[in-house]
Every structure is written in structure tokens, then in C-alpha cells.
Design a protein around this motif. Structure first.
Motif, mmCIF file in Angstrom:
data_model
loop_
_atom_site.group_PDB
_atom_site.id
_atom_site.type_symbol
_atom_site.label_atom_id
_atom_site.label_comp_id
_atom_site.label_asym_id
_atom_site.label_seq_id
_atom_site.Cartn_x
_atom_site.Cartn_y
_atom_site.Cartn_z
ATOM 1 N N GLY A 4 1.971 -1.068 5.530
ATOM 2 C CA GLY A 4 1.334 -0.660 4.102
ATOM 3 C C GLY A 4 0.032 -1.092 3.942
ATOM 4 N N GLN A 5 -0.473 -0.679 3.015
ATOM 5 C CA GLN A 5 -1.692 -0.938 2.328
ATOM 6 C C GLN A 5 -2.070 -0.580 1.194
ATOM 7 O OE1 GLN A 5 -4.193 0.828 5.484
ATOM 8 N NE2 GLN A 5 -5.097 2.199 4.264
ATOM 9 N N ILE A 6 -2.795 -1.524 0.452
ATOM 10 C CA ILE A 6 -3.304 -1.315 -0.969
ATOM 11 C C ILE A 6 -4.665 -1.501 -1.057
ATOM 12 C CG2 ILE A 6 -3.219 -1.824 -3.290
ATOM 13 C CD1 ILE A 6 -0.039 -2.694 -3.054
ATOM 14 N N VAL A 7 -5.749 -0.796 -1.363
ATOM 15 C CA VAL A 7 -7.107 -0.862 -1.394
ATOM 16 C C VAL A 7 -7.548 -0.557 -2.984
ATOM 17 C CG1 VAL A 7 -9.441 -0.184 -0.562
ATOM 18 C CG2 VAL A 7 -7.382 -0.486 0.871
ATOM 19 N N GLY A 8 -8.441 -1.460 -3.338
ATOM 20 C CA GLY A 8 -8.921 -0.893 -4.715
ATOM 21 C C GLY A 8 -10.294 -1.732 -4.733
ATOM 22 N N CYS A 9 -10.892 -1.422 -5.836
ATOM 23 C CA CYS A 9 -12.548 -1.809 -5.980
ATOM 24 C C CYS A 9 -12.682 -1.816 -7.480
ATOM 25 C CB CYS A 9 -13.445 -0.700 -5.276
ATOM 26 S SG CYS A 9 -13.301 0.890 -6.015
ATOM 27 N N HIS A 10 -13.827 -2.569 -7.801
ATOM 28 C CA HIS A 10 -14.166 -2.665 -9.181
ATOM 29 C C HIS A 10 -15.481 -3.061 -9.106
ATOM 30 C CE1 HIS A 10 -14.096 -3.809 -13.417
ATOM 31 N NE2 HIS A 10 -13.028 -3.363 -13.651
ATOM 32 N N SER A 11 -16.094 -2.423 -10.436
ATOM 33 C CA SER A 11 -17.775 -2.824 -10.541
ATOM 34 C C SER A 11 -18.089 -4.064 -10.682
ATOM 35 C CB SER A 11 -18.189 -1.894 -11.747
ATOM 36 O OG SER A 11 -17.676 -2.456 -12.707
ATOM 37 N N HIS A 68 -23.374 -9.559 -4.873
ATOM 38 C CA HIS A 68 -23.489 -10.494 -6.160
ATOM 39 C C HIS A 68 -23.316 -9.775 -7.421
ATOM 40 C CE1 HIS A 68 -24.723 -13.668 -8.580
ATOM 41 N NE2 HIS A 68 -25.813 -13.006 -8.879
ATOM 42 N N LYS A 69 -23.843 -8.401 -7.424
ATOM 43 C CA LYS A 69 -23.433 -7.660 -8.603
ATOM 44 C C LYS A 69 -22.523 -6.705 -8.597
ATOM 45 C CE LYS A 69 -28.502 -8.619 -10.191
ATOM 46 N NZ LYS A 69 -29.518 -8.002 -10.638
ATOM 47 N N GLY A 70 -21.978 -6.841 -7.584
ATOM 48 C CA GLY A 70 -20.671 -5.529 -7.286
ATOM 49 C C GLY A 70 -21.274 -4.334 -6.726
ATOM 50 N N PRO A 71 -20.381 -3.350 -6.391
ATOM 51 C CA PRO A 71 -18.964 -3.533 -6.562
ATOM 52 C C PRO A 71 -18.012 -4.441 -5.898
ATOM 53 C CG PRO A 71 -19.274 -1.507 -5.359
ATOM 54 C CD PRO A 71 -20.744 -2.333 -5.654
ATOM 55 N N PHE A 72 -16.921 -4.792 -6.213
ATOM 56 C CA PHE A 72 -16.101 -5.755 -5.324
ATOM 57 C C PHE A 72 -15.054 -4.870 -4.619
ATOM 58 C CE2 PHE A 72 -18.556 -8.704 -7.885
ATOM 59 C CZ PHE A 72 -18.813 -9.764 -6.696
ATOM 60 N N PHE A 73 -14.436 -5.378 -3.548
ATOM 61 C CA PHE A 73 -13.449 -4.733 -2.910
ATOM 62 C C PHE A 73 -12.082 -5.695 -2.647
ATOM 63 C CE2 PHE A 73 -16.828 -1.842 -2.516
ATOM 64 C CZ PHE A 73 -16.267 -0.648 -2.498
ATOM 65 N N TRP A 74 -10.806 -4.906 -2.740
ATOM 66 C CA TRP A 74 -9.859 -5.882 -2.488
ATOM 67 C C TRP A 74 -9.028 -5.069 -1.497
ATOM 68 C CZ3 TRP A 74 -12.230 -5.877 -6.975
ATOM 69 C CH2 TRP A 74 -12.379 -6.986 -7.592
ATOM 70 N N CYS A 75 -8.358 -5.750 -0.669
ATOM 71 C CA CYS A 75 -7.371 -4.917 0.198
ATOM 72 C C CYS A 75 -6.275 -5.760 0.524
ATOM 73 C CB CYS A 75 -7.919 -4.572 1.688
ATOM 74 S SG CYS A 75 -7.125 -3.805 2.694
ATOM 75 N N VAL A 76 -4.913 -5.175 0.551
ATOM 76 C CA VAL A 76 -3.726 -6.048 0.897
ATOM 77 C C VAL A 76 -3.067 -5.109 2.074
ATOM 78 C CG1 VAL A 76 -1.513 -6.783 0.046
ATOM 79 C CG2 VAL A 76 -3.492 -6.756 -1.298
ATOM 80 N N LEU A 77 -2.786 -5.931 3.111
ATOM 81 C CA LEU A 77 -2.051 -5.383 4.332
ATOM 82 C C LEU A 77 -0.626 -5.715 4.300
ATOM 83 C CD1 LEU A 77 -4.845 -5.037 6.906
ATOM 84 C CD2 LEU A 77 -3.957 -3.327 5.297
ATOM 85 N N PHE A 78 0.487 -5.120 4.555
ATOM 86 C CA PHE A 78 1.591 -5.684 4.683
ATOM 87 C C PHE A 78 2.303 -5.202 6.430
ATOM 88 C CE2 PHE A 78 1.442 -4.417 0.241
ATOM 89 C CZ PHE A 78 1.864 -5.572 -0.252
ATOM 90 N N SER A 79 3.132 -6.170 6.563
ATOM 91 C CA SER A 79 3.621 -6.052 8.011
ATOM 92 C C SER A 79 5.432 -6.205 7.814
ATOM 93 C CB SER A 79 3.244 -6.760 8.978
ATOM 94 O OG SER A 79 3.603 -6.883 10.272
ATOM 95 N N SER A 80 6.061 -5.585 8.621
ATOM 96 C CA SER A 80 7.616 -5.778 8.482
ATOM 97 C C SER A 80 7.960 -6.620 9.953
ATOM 98 C CB SER A 80 8.108 -4.621 8.567
ATOM 99 O OG SER A 80 7.842 -3.655 9.781
ATOM 100 N N ASP A 81 7.130 -7.168 10.921
ATOM 101 C CA ASP A 81 7.354 -7.922 11.983
ATOM 102 C C ASP A 81 8.064 -9.185 11.681
ATOM 103 O OD1 ASP A 81 6.614 -6.065 14.128
ATOM 104 O OD2 ASP A 81 4.526 -6.412 13.346
ATOM 105 N N ARG A 82 8.360 -10.073 12.563
ATOM 106 C CA ARG A 82 8.970 -11.217 12.517
ATOM 107 C C ARG A 82 7.876 -12.199 12.222
ATOM 108 N NH1 ARG A 82 12.192 -14.759 17.313
ATOM 109 N NH2 ARG A 82 12.679 -16.530 16.013
ATOM 110 N N ALA A 83 8.173 -12.860 10.761
ATOM 111 C CA ALA A 83 7.005 -13.771 10.536
ATOM 112 C C ALA A 83 6.659 -14.794 11.634
ATOM 113 C CB ALA A 83 7.498 -14.519 9.328
ATOM 114 N N ASN A 84 5.407 -15.117 11.619
ATOM 115 C CA ASN A 84 4.827 -16.249 12.547
ATOM 116 C C ASN A 84 4.724 -15.973 13.863
ATOM 117 O OD1 ASN A 84 4.306 -17.968 10.012
ATOM 118 N ND2 ASN A 84 6.345 -18.780 10.235
ATOM 119 N N SER A 85 5.105 -14.493 14.463
ATOM 120 C CA SER A 85 5.353 -14.519 15.597
ATOM 121 C C SER A 85 4.292 -13.184 16.112
ATOM 122 C CB SER A 85 6.621 -13.812 16.034
ATOM 123 O OG SER A 85 6.918 -12.768 15.354
#
Length: 224
Positions: free
Chosen positions: A108-115, A154-171
Motif C-alpha cells: 500500500g501507499q499514501i501520497v500527498g502534497c501541499h503548497s 524551498h518555497k514548495g510544493p512539498f510531497f510526502w509518501c508512505v509505503l507499507f509492506s506485509s513481509d517479515r520485519a527486518n528480513s
């Protein structure tokens, strides 16, 4: 005979202490706001007794690579960009130094931006988790790992992204040499102790300058 401090000096001392405390609160977390966002994601999950997600620098770095391609495509605080799935294995992973045999499954992913740049708490509520769809994704029980990327001019816009995984952590999404050698010229990603660079770094520098100015002003007032 020692002189007692005047009542006015005491008032200035209290005022200065309050100003400096406020400045410290504003500036203490300006090293890597992507890490702060992961903390908020996990606090939101633990409040519902959901498991904490592992903060994966490999996933975080790829999240930053993802939104690098989105820069300049933000209209009314809505990002407009489509990234081919092959880019993750052919571009993002190599750029980050992710060992390809450890490349796992992104769920899964969540992507967003703001000025303009927003503090982590505001970015969380106004950019990343602003509707039921993103909130449901954030609280998905099958997720095990997460990574956050953040970039902007410096003056925008700014972007954020969150990525998710369901695999075994740290592997999975393991970085070569533990990430040594990855030099991100702009932005920042979670799981890394490196401070943000580019426009975000300048934003932090401005706030650090404000704190220094307040300190000097307080010293001056206390000696009047």
C-alpha cells in the motif's frame, strides 16, 4: 551587600524562559520529520491495539525516490503522478542500495502534497490521513513495515509518501552496507539518522536562527 533582583527582572526572566522553551519545542525535531511521521503512524495504530510497524530505511528511501518523480505535479494540494511498478525494482531499489534478493512485497501507499512545508503533526492530519481510505490503509492489520519519504523545494510544493509492506520485519528491503553510501541530495526518508537536506534543511536553519535570536534578545533584556 548583595543587591536583590528587581521585580521587573524577574518578570523578564520568566518571559525569556517561556520564549526559549517554545523555541526549543519548535526546533528539537527538525533533524528528520519523516521519522516523526512514522512515530505518529505507530501511535495511531497502538491506540487501537494494532501492532507497531517496523521503520524500514529501505522502504523509506524508495518512498523518497517515488515522490522525487512527483515533484512539480501538485494542484490544489493534490498530487498528480503515476509511477510504473517496474520502477521500484529497476530504479528505486538500485538508487537506494536495496539488495534485490531481499526485495519484498509492497502492500500500500499514501501520497500527498501541499503548497508549503507542514510540521509532522499537520502533515499527518492534513496531507496523509485526510480521508477514510488513507486511514483504513494506515490501520491495515496485515502491515508489518513502513517507510516515509519527504521532499520539496524551498518555497514548495512539498510531497510526502508512505509505503507499507506485509513481509517479515527486518528480513526484506535490506540496504547494502546498512545504507552506507546512500547520499540523498534532497529531502529525507525514515529509518535514517541523516537530517533532511535541500529546502527542508533551510527551513530548519531558519527556525534555529529564530531560537538563537530569541536567546540573544533575552540576554539583552535581562541586562537592561
Amino acid at each position: 551587600m548583595a543587591m536583590k533582583p528587581s521585580r521587573g527582572a524577574g518578570v523578564w526572566a520568566v518571559l525569556c524562559h517561556s520564549l526559549l522553551a517554545a523555541a526549543l519545542v519548535c526546533s528539537k525535531n527538525h533533524g528528520n520529520p519523516a521519522n516523526d511521521l512514522v512515530d505518529m503512524i505507530n501511535k495511531n495504530r497502538t491506540a487501537l491495539k494494532l501492532p507497531v510497524l517496523n521503520d524500514s530505511p529501505g522502504i523509506g528511501c524508495m518512498a523518497l525516490q517515488y515522490i522525487e518523480l512527483c515533484k512539480g505535479n501538485c494542484t490544489n494540494n493534490i498530487p498528480h503522478c503515476k509511477v510504473p511498478e517496474d520502477d521500484f525494482t529497476e530504479i528505486f531499489a538500485p538508487n537506494c542500495g536495496v539488495e534485490l534478493p531481499t526485495f519484498g512485497t509492497l502492500t500500500g501507499q499514501i501520497v500527498g502534497c501541499h503548497s508549503k512545508y507542514l510540521e509532522p503533526s499537520l502533515a499527518f492530519s492534513q496531507v496523509l490521513v485526510k480521508d477514510k481510505t488513507s486511514l483504513s490503509l494506515l490501520r491495515n492489520k496485515s502491515h508489518t513495515e513502513v517507510g516515509v519519504g519527504l521532499v520539496g523545494a524551498h518555497k514548495g510544493p512539498f510531497f510526502w509518501c508512505v509505503l507499507f509492506s506485509s513481509d517479515r520485519a527486518n528480513s526484506t528491503f535490506v540496504l547494502e552496507d546498512q545504507g552506507v553510501g546512500i547520499k540523498q541530495k534532497k529531502g529525507c526518508f525514515s529509518g535514517s539518522s541523516n537530517p533532511c537536506s535541500g529546502g527542508l534543511k533551510r527551513t530548519a536553519m531558519l527556525k534555529n536562527t529564530l531560537m538563537t535570536t530569541l536567546y540573544c534578545l533575552c540576554i539583552l533584556l535581562l541586562h537592561l
